[in-house]
Design a protein around this motif. Structure first.
Motif, PDB file in Angstrom:
ATOM      1  N   THR A  13       0.828  -1.206   0.000  1.00 14.54           N
ATOM      2  CA  THR A  13       0.000   0.000   0.000  1.00 14.54           C
ATOM      3  C   THR A  13       0.860   1.253   0.000  1.00 14.54           C
ATOM      4  O   THR A  13       0.589   2.225  -0.720  1.00 14.54           O
ATOM      5  CB  THR A  13      -0.931   0.002   1.221  1.00 14.54           C
ATOM      6  OG1 THR A  13      -1.722  -1.185   1.212  1.00 14.54           O
ATOM      7  CG2 THR A  13      -1.837   1.215   1.214  1.00 14.54           C
ATOM      8  N   SER A  14       1.906   1.259   0.817  1.00 17.00           N
ATOM      9  CA  SER A  14       2.780   2.436   0.859  1.00 17.00           C
ATOM     10  C   SER A  14       3.513   2.628  -0.467  1.00 17.00           C
ATOM     11  O   SER A  14       3.696   3.770  -0.915  1.00 17.00           O
ATOM     12  CB  SER A  14       3.778   2.301   2.009  1.00 17.00           C
ATOM     13  OG  SER A  14       4.613   1.173   1.828  1.00 17.00           O
ATOM     14  N   ILE A  15       3.944   1.544  -1.107  1.00 24.54           N
ATOM     15  CA  ILE A  15       4.590   1.666  -2.420  1.00 24.54           C
ATOM     16  C   ILE A  15       3.610   2.252  -3.444  1.00 24.54           C
ATOM     17  O   ILE A  15       3.974   3.122  -4.255  1.00 24.54           O
ATOM     18  CB  ILE A  15       5.125   0.299  -2.877  1.00 24.54           C
ATOM     19  CG1 ILE A  15       6.301  -0.130  -1.996  1.00 24.54           C
ATOM     20  CG2 ILE A  15       5.550   0.346  -4.346  1.00 24.54           C
ATOM     21  CD1 ILE A  15       6.799  -1.524  -2.288  1.00 24.54           C
ATOM     22  N   TYR A  16       2.362   1.796  -3.389  1.00 23.78           N
ATOM     23  CA  TYR A  16       1.370   2.342  -4.318  1.00 23.78           C
ATOM     24  C   TYR A  16       1.156   3.836  -4.083  1.00 23.78           C
ATOM     25  O   TYR A  16       1.101   4.628  -5.040  1.00 23.78           O
ATOM     26  CB  TYR A  16       0.044   1.594  -4.177  1.00 23.78           C
ATOM     27  CG  TYR A  16      -1.080   2.237  -4.954  1.00 23.78           C
ATOM     28  CD1 TYR A  16      -1.203   2.056  -6.321  1.00 23.78           C
ATOM     29  CD2 TYR A  16      -1.999   3.052  -4.306  1.00 23.78           C
ATOM     30  CE1 TYR A  16      -2.218   2.664  -7.036  1.00 23.78           C
ATOM     31  CE2 TYR A  16      -3.022   3.659  -5.010  1.00 23.78           C
ATOM     32  CZ  TYR A  16      -3.132   3.463  -6.372  1.00 23.78           C
ATOM     33  OH  TYR A  16      -4.140   4.084  -7.073  1.00 23.78           O
ATOM     34  N   LEU A  17       1.037   4.247  -2.831  1.00 26.11           N
ATOM     35  CA  LEU A  17       0.772   5.652  -2.534  1.00 26.11           C
ATOM     36  C   LEU A  17       1.927   6.550  -2.953  1.00 26.11           C
ATOM     37  O   LEU A  17       1.710   7.685  -3.395  1.00 26.11           O
ATOM     38  CB  LEU A  17       0.501   5.827  -1.033  1.00 26.11           C
ATOM     39  CG  LEU A  17      -0.798   5.212  -0.506  1.00 26.11           C
ATOM     40  CD1 LEU A  17      -0.878   5.363   1.007  1.00 26.11           C
ATOM     41  CD2 LEU A  17      -2.014   5.849  -1.168  1.00 26.11           C
ATOM     42  N   VAL A  18       3.171   6.057  -2.814  1.00 28.44           N
ATOM     43  CA  VAL A  18       4.327   6.894  -3.120  1.00 28.44           C
ATOM     44  C   VAL A  18       4.681   6.854  -4.595  1.00 28.44           C
ATOM     45  O   VAL A  18       4.973   7.893  -5.217  1.00 28.44           O
ATOM     46  CB  VAL A  18       5.540   6.455  -2.268  1.00 28.44           C
ATOM     47  CG1 VAL A  18       6.793   7.215  -2.670  1.00 28.44           C
ATOM     48  CG2 VAL A  18       5.246   6.669  -0.797  1.00 28.44           C
ATOM     49  N   GLU A  19       4.644   5.685  -5.198  1.00 28.74           N
ATOM     50  CA  GLU A  19       5.165   5.529  -6.555  1.00 28.74           C
ATOM     51  C   GLU A  19       4.088   5.562  -7.643  1.00 28.74           C
ATOM     52  O   GLU A  19       4.373   5.972  -8.772  1.00 28.74           O
ATOM     53  CB  GLU A  19       5.936   4.199  -6.664  1.00 28.74           C
ATOM     54  CG  GLU A  19       7.066   4.055  -5.661  1.00 28.74           C
ATOM     55  CD  GLU A  19       8.198   5.043  -5.908  1.00 28.74           C
ATOM     56  OE1 GLU A  19       8.290   5.558  -7.043  1.00 28.74           O
ATOM     57  OE2 GLU A  19       8.975   5.291  -4.969  1.00 28.74           O
ATOM     58  N   TYR A  20       2.878   5.163  -7.323  1.00 28.00           N
ATOM     59  CA  TYR A  20       1.854   5.059  -8.355  1.00 28.00           C
ATOM     60  C   TYR A  20       0.606   5.889  -8.065  1.00 28.00           C
ATOM     61  O   TYR A  20      -0.081   6.317  -9.002  1.00 28.00           O
ATOM     62  CB  TYR A  20       1.415   3.590  -8.516  1.00 28.00           C
ATOM     63  CG  TYR A  20       2.512   2.666  -8.979  1.00 28.00           C
ATOM     64  CD1 TYR A  20       2.821   2.532 -10.320  1.00 28.00           C
ATOM     65  CD2 TYR A  20       3.238   1.907  -8.048  1.00 28.00           C
ATOM     66  CE1 TYR A  20       3.827   1.672 -10.747  1.00 28.00           C
ATOM     67  CE2 TYR A  20       4.244   1.052  -8.463  1.00 28.00           C
ATOM     68  CZ  TYR A  20       4.534   0.935  -9.805  1.00 28.00           C
ATOM     69  OH  TYR A  20       5.522   0.091 -10.234  1.00 28.00           O
ATOM     70  N   GLY A  21       0.252   6.062  -6.806  1.00 31.13           N
ATOM     71  CA  GLY A  21      -1.044   6.618  -6.448  1.00 31.13           C
ATOM     72  C   GLY A  21      -1.213   8.078  -6.840  1.00 31.13           C
ATOM     73  O   GLY A  21      -0.377   8.929  -6.514  1.00 31.13           O
ATOM     74  N   ARG A  22      -2.289   8.360  -7.532  1.00 33.33           N
ATOM     75  CA  ARG A  22      -2.657   9.714  -7.911  1.00 33.33           C
ATOM     76  C   ARG A  22      -4.174   9.820  -7.873  1.00 33.33           C
ATOM     77  O   ARG A  22      -4.889   8.832  -8.066  1.00 33.33           O
ATOM     78  CB  ARG A  22      -2.156  10.072  -9.310  1.00 33.33           C
ATOM     79  CG  ARG A  22      -0.657  10.040  -9.517  1.00 33.33           C
ATOM     80  CD  ARG A  22       0.068  11.119  -8.708  1.00 33.33           C
ATOM     81  NE  ARG A  22       1.494  11.110  -8.973  1.00 33.33           N
ATOM     82  CZ  ARG A  22       2.365  10.352  -8.322  1.00 33.33           C
ATOM     83  NH1 ARG A  22       1.940   9.536  -7.359  1.00 33.33           N
ATOM     84  NH2 ARG A  22       3.650  10.399  -8.613  1.00 33.33           N
ATOM     85  N   GLY A  23      -4.691  10.998  -7.645  1.00 37.98           N
ATOM     86  CA  GLY A  23      -6.116  11.234  -7.759  1.00 37.98           C
ATOM     87  C   GLY A  23      -6.913  10.812  -6.542  1.00 37.98           C
ATOM     88  O   GLY A  23      -6.397  10.685  -5.428  1.00 37.98           O
ATOM     89  N   ARG A  24      -8.193  10.555  -6.782  1.00 39.32           N
ATOM     90  CA  ARG A  24      -9.139  10.304  -5.693  1.00 39.32           C
ATOM     91  C   ARG A  24      -8.865   9.000  -4.957  1.00 39.32           C
ATOM     92  O   ARG A  24      -9.048   8.915  -3.739  1.00 39.32           O
ATOM     93  CB  ARG A  24     -10.564  10.287  -6.250  1.00 39.32           C
ATOM     94  CG  ARG A  24     -11.030  11.630  -6.784  1.00 39.32           C
ATOM     95  CD  ARG A  24     -12.472  11.531  -7.263  1.00 39.32           C
ATOM     96  NE  ARG A  24     -12.955  12.835  -7.733  1.00 39.32           N
ATOM     97  CZ  ARG A  24     -14.178  13.022  -8.244  1.00 39.32           C
ATOM     98  NH1 ARG A  24     -15.034  11.997  -8.317  1.00 39.32           N
ATOM     99  NH2 ARG A  24     -14.523  14.236  -8.653  1.00 39.32           N
ATOM    100  N   LEU A  25      -8.449   7.967  -5.674  1.00 42.83           N
ATOM    101  CA  LEU A  25      -8.217   6.675  -5.029  1.00 42.83           C
ATOM    102  C   LEU A  25      -7.097   6.782  -3.999  1.00 42.83           C
ATOM    103  O   LEU A  25      -7.224   6.274  -2.871  1.00 42.83           O
ATOM    104  CB  LEU A  25      -7.883   5.615  -6.070  1.00 42.83           C
ATOM    105  CG  LEU A  25      -7.605   4.205  -5.523  1.00 42.83           C
ATOM    106  CD1 LEU A  25      -8.805   3.683  -4.762  1.00 42.83           C
ATOM    107  CD2 LEU A  25      -7.221   3.252  -6.654  1.00 42.83           C
ATOM    108  N   ALA A  26      -6.015   7.441  -4.363  1.00 42.29           N
ATOM    109  CA  ALA A  26      -4.903   7.590  -3.419  1.00 42.29           C
ATOM    110  C   ALA A  26      -5.330   8.418  -2.212  1.00 42.29           C
ATOM    111  O   ALA A  26      -4.968   8.097  -1.072  1.00 42.29           O
ATOM    112  CB  ALA A  26      -3.707   8.233  -4.119  1.00 42.29           C
ATOM    113  N   ARG A  27      -6.096   9.483  -2.447  1.00 45.55           N
ATOM    114  CA  ARG A  27      -6.555  10.299  -1.327  1.00 45.55           C
ATOM    115  C   ARG A  27      -7.511   9.519  -0.429  1.00 45.55           C
ATOM    116  O   ARG A  27      -7.490   9.658   0.804  1.00 45.55           O
ATOM    117  CB  ARG A  27      -7.231  11.564  -1.852  1.00 45.55           C
ATOM    118  CG  ARG A  27      -6.267  12.566  -2.472  1.00 45.55           C
ATOM    119  CD  ARG A  27      -6.933  13.926  -2.641  1.00 45.55           C
ATOM    120  NE  ARG A  27      -8.054  13.872  -3.566  1.00 45.55           N
ATOM    121  CZ  ARG A  27      -7.965  14.064  -4.881  1.00 45.55           C
ATOM    122  NH1 ARG A  27      -6.773  14.320  -5.427  1.00 45.55           N
ATOM    123  NH2 ARG A  27      -9.031  14.020  -5.652  1.00 45.55           N
ATOM    124  N   ALA A  28      -8.351   8.687  -1.019  1.00 45.63           N
ATOM    125  CA  ALA A  28      -9.276   7.874  -0.226  1.00 45.63           C
ATOM    126  C   ALA A  28      -8.511   6.847   0.620  1.00 45.63           C
ATOM    127  O   ALA A  28      -8.829   6.639   1.804  1.00 45.63           O
ATOM    128  CB  ALA A  28     -10.272   7.168  -1.139  1.00 45.63           C
TER     129      ALA A  28
END
Length: 364
Positions: A164-179
Motif C-alpha cells: 500500500t505504501s509503495i502504491y501511494l508513493v510511486e503510483y497513487g494519484r487522484g481520488r483513489l490515493a486520497r481515499a
C-alpha cells in the motif's frame, strides 16, 4: 630582534596541566555525576531501610542529576570562568530535560525487573497453568500464543502495508490515493477493542457465535498493524531522493525493478524500524485478544482450533483472578510483563541487525 614572545619559556614536551589551563578534564562531568547519583542512592537506601518503603530509583536519578548540575557549574565557574560555566549550565539543563523525559521508562523497567525476577526461572518457561491453583506453574502457553498470533499478524500486515505504501508513493494519484490515505489515517486512530470486535464478528459469522480462535486474535492484531506499517513505510519511501529514481530510469531500468533494487534497499532501515514499531504497538494489546482469542490455561499450537492464551491476557488474568495464594499470581504477572519487555527488546535488536545487513553499502 628579540621580542617578549621570544623570551617566554618553552613548554614543548611538558605535560599540559588542565587546571592551570582553565579547562576541566573530560572525565570530570562523569565523575561528578556518578558521585552525585551514589550520594542520593545512599540517602534513599537509608530512608527505605528506616521506614520500610521501597527504594526510589526515580528520585535517585533525578536528584543525582540536579546535584551534579549544580556542582559542575560551580566547579566550572571557579576553574574555567563564567562564560564556560554558563555553557555547561545550559548543556546540563538540556541533559536534565532528557533525563526527566526518560524517568518514567527508568521507573517502569526498574519496577518490572525487581518484581519479575523472583519467578523468572526455568519452570516459568517450561510449564503452563493447567491444573495450577497456587504456587508453581508457568507461562509457556502464553509465550507460544503471543509469538504465534503476533507472527501471523505480521505475515498478514507487513506485505499489505508495504504494498500500500509503495502504491501511494510511486503510483497513487487522484481520488483513489486520497481515499486510501484517509482510511489509513482513520484506521490509525481506532480503539484496539474495535479491532477485536471486528475479528470476533467475522469469525462468528463464518463459524458460529461464541467461537474464539488464535487466528481471530491474529486478524485483530493485523488490523491494528496495517495502518502503522503503511504510514511509517510511506514516510521512509518519500525520503528516498528523486535523483536516484531518475538515475535508474536514465539507465533504462523499468519502474518495478527500480523500486525493488533502488528505493526499497535505500529505505530498508527506516521501513524495518516502522515494522518493529507496529509489532511493539500490538504485542502488548489485551482487549482485542481477550475478545477474539479468549484465554485458556492449556498449551495450544493450533491457530485454527480452540482458544489461545497470550502474555498480555496472562498478565491481566493473573492480576485480577488471584487464587488462594495471591502473591504467587502477582509474581507470575510481573514475570509475564518482564518476558513481554524482553521479547520486544529482542525483536528490536533483530530488526537493527537485519536493517544493517540489507542496507546499501556506501563506497568511499
Amino acid at each position: 630582534m628579540t621580542t617578549t614572545l621570544d623570551r617566554r619559556p618553552s613548554t614543548q614536551g611538558d605535560p599540559l596541566n588542565v587546571y592551570s589551563s582553565g579547562r576541566l578534564p573530560n572525565w570530570s562531568p562523569w565523575v561528578i555525576l556518578l558521585a552525585s547519583i551514589a550520594t542520593f542512592a545512599a540517602i534513599f537506601a537509608l530512608v527505605a531501610a528506616s521506614d520500610g518503603s521501597d527504594f526510589s530509583i526515580v528520585g535517585t536519578v533525578f536528584f543525582g542529576f540536579v546535584l551534579s548540575t549544580a556542582v559542575l557549574v560551580l566547579v566550572s565557574r571557579m576553574v574555567e570562568g563564567s562564560r564556560q560555566s554558563v555553557d555547561r549550565l545550559v548543556t546540563s539543563l538540556v541533559v536534565l530535560a532528557f533525563v526527566i523525559a526518560l524517568l518514567p521508562l527508568i521507573s517502569l523497567v526498574f519496577t518490572v525487573v525487581t518484581n519479575g525476577l523472583p519467578r523468572f526461572d526455568l519452570e516459568f518457561f517450561t510449564f503452563s497453568m493447567r491444573n495450577i491453583v497456587g504456587e508453581g506453574g508457568g507461562a509457556v502457553h502464553a509465550i507460544v500464543g503471543t509469538l504465534l498470533m503476533t507472527g501471523t499478524a505480521a505475515l498478514i500486515s507487513i506485505p499489505i502495508g508495504l504494498m500500500t505504501s509503495i502504491y501511494l508513493v510511486e503510483y497513487g494519484r487522484g481520488r483513489l490515493a486520497r481515499a486510501i490515505t484517509f482510511f489509513v489515517d482513520v484506521m490509525t486512530g481506532i480503539p484496539s477493542i474495535v479491532a477485536g470486535l471486528f475479528a470476533y464478528a467475522v469469525f462468528s459469522a463464518l463459524l458460529g457465535p461464541g467461537e474464539r480462535l488464535g487466528l481471530a486474535g491474529a486478524m485483530a492484531l493485523a488490523v491494528l498493524m496495517i495502518p502503522v506499517v503503511v504510514r511509517s513505510s510511506e514516510e521512509m519511501l518519500r525520503l528516498v531522493p528523486n535523483e536516484l529514481r531518475e538515475a535508474a530510469f536514465a539507465l533504462g531500468v523499468p519502474k518495478w525493478l527500480m523500486i525493488l533494487k533502488v528505493v526499497l534497499p535505500t529505505s530498508i532501515a527506516g521501513i524495518t524500524t516502522g515494522i518493529m514499531l507496529s509489532i511493539a504497538r500490538v504485542i502488548g494489546e489485551t482487549a482485542p485478544l481477550l475478545i477474539a482469542a479468549g484465554f485458556t490455561n492449556n498449551l495450544n499450537y493450533d491457530l485454527t482450533e480452540g482458544r489461545m492464551q497470550s502474555l498480555p491476557v496472562f498478565v491481566y488474568t493473573s492480576y485480577i483472578s488471584q487464587g488462594t495464594d495471591a502473591q504467587a499470581y502477582l509474581d507470575r504477572a510481573w514475570a509475564g510483563a518482564l518476558t513481554l519487555i524482553l521479547i520486544v527488546m529482542i525483536l528490536n535488536l533483530l530488526a537493527r541487525f537485519i536493517a544493517r545487513q540489507f542496507a546499501p553499502k556506501l563506497g568511499r
